[in-house]
Design a protein around this motif. Structure first.
Motif, short mmCIF file in Angstrom:
data_model
loop_
_atom_site.label_atom_id
_atom_site.label_comp_id
_atom_site.label_asym_id
_atom_site.label_seq_id
_atom_site.Cartn_x
_atom_site.Cartn_y
_atom_site.Cartn_z
N MET A 1 1.13 -0.90 -0.13
CA MET A 1 0.45 0.52 -0.25
C MET A 1 0.61 1.16 -0.61
SD MET A 1 -3.02 0.98 2.44
CE MET A 1 -1.38 1.65 3.96
N GLN A 2 0.32 2.37 -1.35
CA GLN A 2 0.94 3.16 -0.79
C GLN A 2 1.00 4.39 0.59
OE1 GLN A 2 -1.10 5.79 -4.02
NE2 GLN A 2 1.02 6.46 -4.44
N LYS A 3 2.32 4.46 1.11
CA LYS A 3 1.81 5.53 2.03
C LYS A 3 1.68 7.00 2.14
CE LYS A 3 4.82 6.66 6.65
NZ LYS A 3 4.08 6.19 7.34
N TYR A 4 0.75 7.28 2.89
CA TYR A 4 0.68 8.95 2.42
C TYR A 4 1.66 9.95 2.95
CZ TYR A 4 -3.97 7.76 0.50
OH TYR A 4 -5.24 6.69 -0.49
N SER A 5 2.01 10.59 2.39
CA SER A 5 2.76 11.32 3.67
C SER A 5 2.87 12.63 2.59
CB SER A 5 4.50 10.88 3.67
OG SER A 5 4.65 10.86 2.71
N VAL A 6 4.51 13.92 2.92
CA VAL A 6 4.00 15.03 2.24
C VAL A 6 4.68 14.46 1.04
CG1 VAL A 6 6.15 16.02 3.83
CG2 VAL A 6 4.57 17.50 2.94
N LYS A 11 5.27 13.88 -5.08
CA LYS A 11 5.86 13.16 -6.06
C LYS A 11 5.00 13.08 -6.66
CE LYS A 11 6.38 8.16 -7.08
NZ LYS A 11 6.36 7.13 -5.88
N ASN A 12 3.33 12.73 -6.31
CA ASN A 12 2.54 12.79 -7.47
C ASN A 12 1.94 14.50 -7.51
OD1 ASN A 12 1.03 10.09 -7.14
ND2 ASN A 12 1.77 10.34 -4.98
N ALA A 13 2.61 14.93 -7.51
CA ALA A 13 1.82 16.83 -7.77
C ALA A 13 2.52 16.67 -9.02
CB ALA A 13 2.48 17.61 -7.39
N SER A 15 3.23 14.30 -11.75
CA SER A 15 1.96 13.41 -12.49
C SER A 15 0.95 14.19 -12.08
CB SER A 15 2.24 11.77 -12.72
OG SER A 15 2.12 11.58 -11.04
N SER A 16 0.58 15.69 -12.21
CA SER A 16 -0.60 15.86 -12.20
C SER A 16 -1.84 15.08 -11.19
CB SER A 16 -1.11 16.14 -13.57
OG SER A 16 -0.34 16.89 -13.80
N HIS A 17 -1.30 14.33 -10.08
CA HIS A 17 -2.14 13.29 -9.26
C HIS A 17 -2.93 12.19 -10.10
CE1 HIS A 17 -1.66 15.75 -5.92
NE2 HIS A 17 -1.31 16.76 -6.50
N LYS A 18 -2.53 11.86 -11.44
CA LYS A 18 -2.88 10.45 -11.90
C LYS A 18 -2.50 9.13 -11.64
CE LYS A 18 -4.03 13.96 -15.85
NZ LYS A 18 -3.68 14.10 -16.92
N ASN A 19 -1.88 9.39 -10.67
CA ASN A 19 -0.66 7.63 -10.50
C ASN A 19 -1.32 7.41 -8.86
OD1 ASN A 19 -0.03 7.56 -13.42
ND2 ASN A 19 1.60 9.43 -13.05
N TRP A 20 -2.12 8.11 -8.19
CA TRP A 20 -2.25 7.56 -6.95
C TRP A 20 -3.34 6.43 -6.69
CZ3 TRP A 20 -0.85 9.75 -2.69
CH2 TRP A 20 -0.67 11.10 -2.46
N ASP A 21 -2.90 5.38 -6.35
CA ASP A 21 -2.84 4.09 -6.57
C ASP A 21 -4.68 4.72 -5.73
OD1 ASP A 21 -0.25 2.84 -6.67
OD2 ASP A 21 -0.14 1.94 -5.01
N LEU A 22 -5.05 3.22 -5.67
CA LEU A 22 -6.60 2.96 -5.33
C LEU A 22 -6.49 2.59 -3.95
CD1 LEU A 22 -8.44 0.64 -7.67
CD2 LEU A 22 -9.38 2.70 -7.59
N ALA A 23 -7.14 2.92 -3.52
CA ALA A 23 -7.67 3.15 -1.57
C ALA A 23 -7.84 2.14 -0.95
CB ALA A 23 -8.38 3.91 -1.26
#
Lengths: 418, 86
Positions: A1-6, A11-13, A15-23
């Protein structure tokens, strides 16, 4: 699971927040599980999370008729407290307070826990004596409690009506400074995400239509997505408990009732604490967005409708305006309702049942949201160990027939008596 | 707003009524041996169905009579009202 942090945010900013994992995933139900939890609300999700985390039981499914977070975990007024007098409720809730304090770190999800304090207003010398006793009981159980006199209350809520010629003049209040609020939907998402990452299947839009019981043992359940075998099943469906109990030929000390809440338009910060005006069936806090979050009494008759009726709302807000006259200037933004399990003594049930492998978590009345972590933790223990934990030993199903009711307020469903 | 037809006074708003719970619950008979489980059934256990529910209401701001109301607990539709003894 992807860890949420600053850092993951930055990092995701890029790629325009298009590559977040599904929760969490959207799996199809397997044919068999060690444990099936019915109900994907806060309590069900928390139970699955603690089953995986504390008891290493990960072959678990959560079966939810609608979608997770669509019931009372998203419909409450987000108050978190442990200001109970009796040991059963006080120790249980204070255990939960410790889970709340660490929840954002534990779940790697910001639940915005805000310990802003709760004040219960008192309107007579007699009520001050009762609050003094309750405060002392709380402190004996390690819960913080402060008895406030009229002037001290005035420092916290100067905008309340402190005139003396009113029906309920303010004599003082009982405060639990460590109580507060949290972002309720984040609690559901946080538990769901962690449970899913440890292997729990969250199965939404799947209605339970029946159970397989033989020789006094639970074997499995029938759902709209097929039959599922299960060694153990936990019911976490406050609001629909009576419906599932009927399918199990059980009759419970619970009635299903409707409770409403509402929020005003957002205004600038005015109220720092949660304030309850119990004599007027009204309580209020201010959300981070600035809305005044308000609620009060049950609609008063058995109901499975998730929509409220105006007379109760009018009564609650009339009382609210009596205590906080400035509220009369505000427009209502939203009102909504949720259906509650009202147990007969006002306290919940977390217990085994007469059917082996079937466990019951219900009867939360007005106080289900704040109990979410402690309820999940103790229910997971009860299911995994097949015995109740000392924290939920008082929440037994048979306490009504044996006379061991929890005399916290003695209200239960019969609110028309009060 | 619910509108309840009081069998004595006619159609009135719910504000005139107080709710009295499930009307199908029967008190154990007097002058008989009553077990704990019978008391438990009477005092605490409720079916609380989703759908048709026969319930007691008191016309507290009207004729003050207790009446029976058959109401849907999901839609709040009221099918029928009776005098308490009917």
């Amino acid at each position: 699971m992807q860890k949420y942090s600053v850092f993951s945010l930055i990092k995701n900013a890029f790629s325009s927040h298009k590559n977040w994992d599904l929760a969490w995933k959207d799996p199809k139900p397997k044919s068999e599980y060690d444990v099936v939890i019915i109900g994907g609300g806060g309590h069900g999700l928390a139970t699955a999370y603690y089953l995986a985390k504390e008891h290493k039981i990960t072959n678990v499914a959560i079966i939810e008729k609608g979608w997770i977070g669509g019931g009372n975990v998203g419909r409450n007024t987000t108050i978190i407290r442990s200001n109970y007098m009796h040991d059963e409720n006080g120790l249980f809730s204070e255990f939960g307070m410790n889970l709340w304090r660490n929840m954002s770190q534990d779940l790697n999800y910001n639940v915005m826990f805000s310990p802003r304090g709760i004040i219960n207003l008192a309107h007579s010398d007699a009520q001050m004596n009762v609050y003094s006793r309750r405060g002392n009981s709380m402190r004996l159980n390690g819960i913080d409690a402060v008895l406030l006199n009229r002037e001290e209350v005035k420092k916290f809520i100067p905008m309340a009506d402190f005139s003396e010629n009113v029906r309920f003049p303010i004599f003082g209040g009982l405060m639990q400074p460590s109580a507060g609020t949290a972002r309720h939907d984040a609690v559901a998402w946080g538990y769901a995400r962690q449970a899913d990452s440890m292997g729990v299947d969250i199965i939404q839009n799947c209605e339970v239509v029946g159970f397989d019981v033989s020789d006094g043992k639970i074997k499995g359940l029938r759902t709209s997505k097929g039959d599922i075998k299960a060694k153990k099943i936990g019911l976490c469906v406050a609001g629909s408990t009576n419906i599932l109990a009927e399918k199990l030929n059980m009759t419970l000390p619970i009635e299903t009732h409707l409770l409403q809440a509402c929020v005003s338009e957002p205004i600038k910060p005015i109220l720092d604490n949660v304030v309850t005006f119990g004599a007027g069936h009204f309580y209020v806090s201010q959300s981070d967005k600035g809305e005044m979050v308000m609620g009060g009494d049950l609609d008063g008759y058995n109901s499975y409708s998730q929509r409220g009726n105006l007379p109760t709302l009018q009564h609650v807000l009339t009382e609210g305006i009596a205590m906080f006259p400035f509220l009369s200037k505000l427009k209502m933004l939203r009102t909504w309702g949720g259906i509650m399990d009202m147990s007969m003594d006002g306290s919940p049930i977390i217990d085994k049942t007469h059917i082996e492998g079937l466990y019951l978590n219900c009867g939360w009345c007005y106080g289900g949201f704040k109990a979410t972590p402690a309820s999940g933790w103790t229910f997971a223990h009860t299911i995994a160990q097949d015995r109740v934990h000392e924290l939920n030993a008082g929440y037994s199903l048979n306490r009504f027939s044996t006379g061991h009711l929890i005399d916290e307020k003695g209200l239960g469903t019969k609110t028309w008596i009060s | 707003m619910l509108y309840i037809k009081c069998p004595h006074c006619g159609m009135r708003s719910q504000n005139e009524f107080a709710y009295g719970g499930d009307a199908t619950v029967k008190r154990p008979e007097l002058n008989k041996e009553i077990s704990d489980s019978e008391w438990n059934n009477f005092v605490y256990l409720r079916k609380s169905p989703r759908g048709k529910h026969l319930e007691l209401w008191q016309h507290i701001s009207g004729c003050r009579q207790w009446i029976k109301v058959e109401r849907d607990t999901l839609t709040h539709e009221i099918f029928k009202t009776f005098k308490a003894e009917e």
